[in-house]
Design a protein around this motif. Structure first.
Motif, PDB file in Angstrom:
ATOM      1  N   GLN A  86       0.838  -1.202   0.000  1.00  0.00           N
ATOM      2  CA  GLN A  86       0.000   0.000   0.000  1.00  0.00           C
ATOM      3  C   GLN A  86       0.872   1.252   0.000  1.00  0.00           C
ATOM      4  O   GLN A  86       0.582   2.218  -0.703  1.00  0.00           O
ATOM      5  CB  GLN A  86      -0.927   0.008   1.227  1.00  0.00           C
ATOM      6  CG  GLN A  86      -2.036  -1.011   1.139  1.00  0.00           C
ATOM      7  CD  GLN A  86      -2.802  -1.143   2.435  1.00  0.00           C
ATOM      8  OE1 GLN A  86      -2.351  -0.732   3.504  1.00  0.00           O
ATOM      9  NE2 GLN A  86      -3.982  -1.749   2.346  1.00  0.00           N
ATOM     10  N   ASP A  87       1.942   1.227   0.782  1.00  0.00           N
ATOM     11  CA  ASP A  87       2.831   2.391   0.871  1.00  0.00           C
ATOM     12  C   ASP A  87       3.607   2.628  -0.418  1.00  0.00           C
ATOM     13  O   ASP A  87       3.909   3.759  -0.774  1.00  0.00           O
ATOM     14  CB  ASP A  87       3.820   2.226   2.033  1.00  0.00           C
ATOM     15  CG  ASP A  87       3.142   2.237   3.390  1.00  0.00           C
ATOM     16  OD1 ASP A  87       1.964   2.664   3.455  1.00  0.00           O
ATOM     17  OD2 ASP A  87       3.775   1.819   4.372  1.00  0.00           O
ATOM     18  N   GLU A  88       3.962   1.539  -1.106  1.00  0.00           N
ATOM     19  CA  GLU A  88       4.785   1.660  -2.303  1.00  0.00           C
ATOM     20  C   GLU A  88       3.984   1.678  -3.596  1.00  0.00           C
ATOM     21  O   GLU A  88       4.557   1.570  -4.674  1.00  0.00           O
ATOM     22  CB  GLU A  88       5.795   0.505  -2.347  1.00  0.00           C
ATOM     23  CG  GLU A  88       6.820   0.573  -1.231  1.00  0.00           C
ATOM     24  CD  GLU A  88       7.784  -0.598  -1.264  1.00  0.00           C
ATOM     25  OE1 GLU A  88       7.649  -1.472  -2.152  1.00  0.00           O
ATOM     26  OE2 GLU A  88       8.659  -0.644  -0.401  1.00  0.00           O
ATOM     27  N   ALA A  89       2.675   1.831  -3.486  1.00  0.00           N
ATOM     28  CA  ALA A  89       1.829   1.847  -4.684  1.00  0.00           C
ATOM     29  C   ALA A  89       2.068   3.149  -5.441  1.00  0.00           C
ATOM     30  O   ALA A  89       1.460   4.167  -5.179  1.00  0.00           O
ATOM     31  CB  ALA A  89       0.360   1.703  -4.305  1.00  0.00           C
ATOM     32  N   THR A  90       2.984   3.103  -6.384  1.00  0.00           N
ATOM     33  CA  THR A  90       3.349   4.260  -7.186  1.00  0.00           C
ATOM     34  C   THR A  90       2.966   3.980  -8.626  1.00  0.00           C
ATOM     35  O   THR A  90       3.119   2.866  -9.115  1.00  0.00           O
ATOM     36  CB  THR A  90       4.876   4.498  -7.118  1.00  0.00           C
ATOM     37  OG1 THR A  90       5.279   4.540  -5.752  1.00  0.00           O
ATOM     38  CG2 THR A  90       5.266   5.771  -7.807  1.00  0.00           C
ATOM     39  N   VAL A  91       2.487   5.009  -9.291  1.00  0.00           N
ATOM     40  CA  VAL A  91       2.166   4.861 -10.712  1.00  0.00           C
ATOM     41  C   VAL A  91       3.361   5.391 -11.495  1.00  0.00           C
ATOM     42  O   VAL A  91       3.688   6.573 -11.440  1.00  0.00           O
ATOM     43  CB  VAL A  91       0.877   5.638 -11.078  1.00  0.00           C
ATOM     44  CG1 VAL A  91       0.595   5.529 -12.559  1.00  0.00           C
ATOM     45  CG2 VAL A  91      -0.281   5.143 -10.253  1.00  0.00           C
ATOM     46  N   PHE A  92       4.036   4.487 -12.191  1.00  0.00           N
ATOM     47  CA  PHE A  92       5.206   4.859 -12.970  1.00  0.00           C
ATOM     48  C   PHE A  92       4.783   5.204 -14.391  1.00  0.00           C
ATOM     49  O   PHE A  92       3.959   4.507 -14.987  1.00  0.00           O
ATOM     50  CB  PHE A  92       6.220   3.708 -13.010  1.00  0.00           C
ATOM     51  CG  PHE A  92       6.865   3.428 -11.682  1.00  0.00           C
ATOM     52  CD1 PHE A  92       7.838   4.281 -11.186  1.00  0.00           C
ATOM     53  CD2 PHE A  92       6.508   2.316 -10.934  1.00  0.00           C
ATOM     54  CE1 PHE A  92       8.450   4.022  -9.965  1.00  0.00           C
ATOM     55  CE2 PHE A  92       7.109   2.051  -9.714  1.00  0.00           C
ATOM     56  CZ  PHE A  92       8.082   2.908  -9.230  1.00  0.00           C
ATOM     57  N   ALA A  93       5.379   6.253 -14.923  1.00  0.00           N
ATOM     58  CA  ALA A  93       5.098   6.643 -16.306  1.00  0.00           C
ATOM     59  C   ALA A  93       5.803   5.704 -17.281  1.00  0.00           C
ATOM     60  O   ALA A  93       5.273   5.400 -18.347  1.00  0.00           O
ATOM     61  CB  ALA A  93       5.534   8.085 -16.548  1.00  0.00           C
ATOM     62  N   ASP A  94       6.979   5.254 -16.892  1.00  0.00           N
ATOM     63  CA  ASP A  94       7.758   4.382 -17.757  1.00  0.00           C
ATOM     64  C   ASP A  94       7.178   2.967 -17.738  1.00  0.00           C
ATOM     65  O   ASP A  94       7.041   2.365 -16.678  1.00  0.00           O
ATOM     66  CB  ASP A  94       9.211   4.363 -17.280  1.00  0.00           C
ATOM     67  CG  ASP A  94      10.104   3.481 -18.129  1.00  0.00           C
ATOM     68  OD1 ASP A  94       9.791   3.299 -19.321  1.00  0.00           O
ATOM     69  OD2 ASP A  94      11.111   2.969 -17.592  1.00  0.00           O
ATOM     70  N   PRO A  95       6.844   2.414 -18.905  1.00  0.00           N
ATOM     71  CA  PRO A  95       6.256   1.066 -18.956  1.00  0.00           C
ATOM     72  C   PRO A  95       7.179  -0.009 -18.361  1.00  0.00           C
ATOM     73  O   PRO A  95       6.689  -0.978 -17.774  1.00  0.00           O
ATOM     74  CB  PRO A  95       6.038   0.807 -20.447  1.00  0.00           C
ATOM     75  CG  PRO A  95       6.155   2.117 -21.117  1.00  0.00           C
ATOM     76  CD  PRO A  95       6.914   3.026 -20.210  1.00  0.00           C
ATOM     77  N   ASN A  96       8.480   0.153 -18.511  1.00  0.00           N
ATOM     78  CA  ASN A  96       9.418  -0.824 -17.942  1.00  0.00           C
ATOM     79  C   ASN A  96       9.373  -0.811 -16.415  1.00  0.00           C
ATOM     80  O   ASN A  96       9.410  -1.864 -15.786  1.00  0.00           O
ATOM     81  CB  ASN A  96      10.843  -0.562 -18.427  1.00  0.00           C
ATOM     82  CG  ASN A  96      11.008  -0.854 -19.897  1.00  0.00           C
ATOM     83  OD1 ASN A  96      10.373  -1.763 -20.424  1.00  0.00           O
ATOM     84  ND2 ASN A  96      11.830  -0.065 -20.563  1.00  0.00           N
ATOM     85  N   ASP A  97       9.301   0.384 -15.842  1.00  0.00           N
ATOM     86  CA  ASP A  97       9.201   0.486 -14.381  1.00  0.00           C
ATOM     87  C   ASP A  97       7.886  -0.110 -13.890  1.00  0.00           C
ATOM     88  O   ASP A  97       7.843  -0.791 -12.865  1.00  0.00           O
ATOM     89  CB  ASP A  97       9.302   1.954 -13.931  1.00  0.00           C
ATOM     90  CG  ASP A  97      10.691   2.525 -14.111  1.00  0.00           C
ATOM     91  OD1 ASP A  97      11.655   1.734 -14.186  1.00  0.00           O
ATOM     92  OD2 ASP A  97      10.819   3.763 -14.175  1.00  0.00           O
TER      93      ASP A  97
END
Length: 141
Positions: A53-64
């Motif tokens: 839950q804490d690390e739920a980040t939306v990355f712009a880069d598809p690889n990330d």
């Protein structure tokens, strides 16, 4: 198949000469070990949920994003294994309560203290387990 992690905080039980198999001391030892293992697993599962839950980040880069999704999938698979192990631990504690713990489900002989120390949820003696594994390998071929 789930892999168990016998609690490293427990000293192996060493029966005294002439001691009755699966006496109250032995049963208490294994119950305590199993309950501690269960608590550790539940704690790991809760910690994973909070971390995810804490690390739920939306990355712009598809690889990330793909890398994050792979990490999450691996964590969820591990937690599913742990959930299954918790269920197996609960079943084993019920076996202790019913007086069936420490005896082989197939042939009824003693499983043995050393085997139970290594795999506290074992339900088969080493001979029956070996035969089961041989049969599984033959079927898989």
């Amino acid at each position: 198949m789930t892999e168990e992690r016998p609690n490293k905080n427990f000293m192996p039980y060493s029966p005294k000469k002439g001691e009755t198999y699966m006496n109250s001391k032995q049963l208490t030892h294994f119950r305590t070990m199993l309950e501690s293992l269960k608590e550790d697993l539940i704690s790991d599962i809760e910690r994973t949920v909070h971390t995810m839950q804490d690390e739920a980040t939306v990355f712009a880069d598809p690889n990330d994003r793909a890398s994050q999704e792979t990490d999450i999938a691996i964590e969820l698979r591990n937690r599913d294994r742990e959930r299954k192990l918790i269920k197996k631990i609960e079943e084993t504690i019920n076996r202790i309560n019913s007086g069936d713990y420490g005896y082989c489900d197939k042939c009824g002989v003693e499983i043995g203290i050393k085997r139970l120390e290594a795999r506290p949820t074992a339900t088969l003696c080493i001979d029956c387990k070996t035969l089961e594994e041989i049969r599984e390998r033959q079927i898989a071929k």
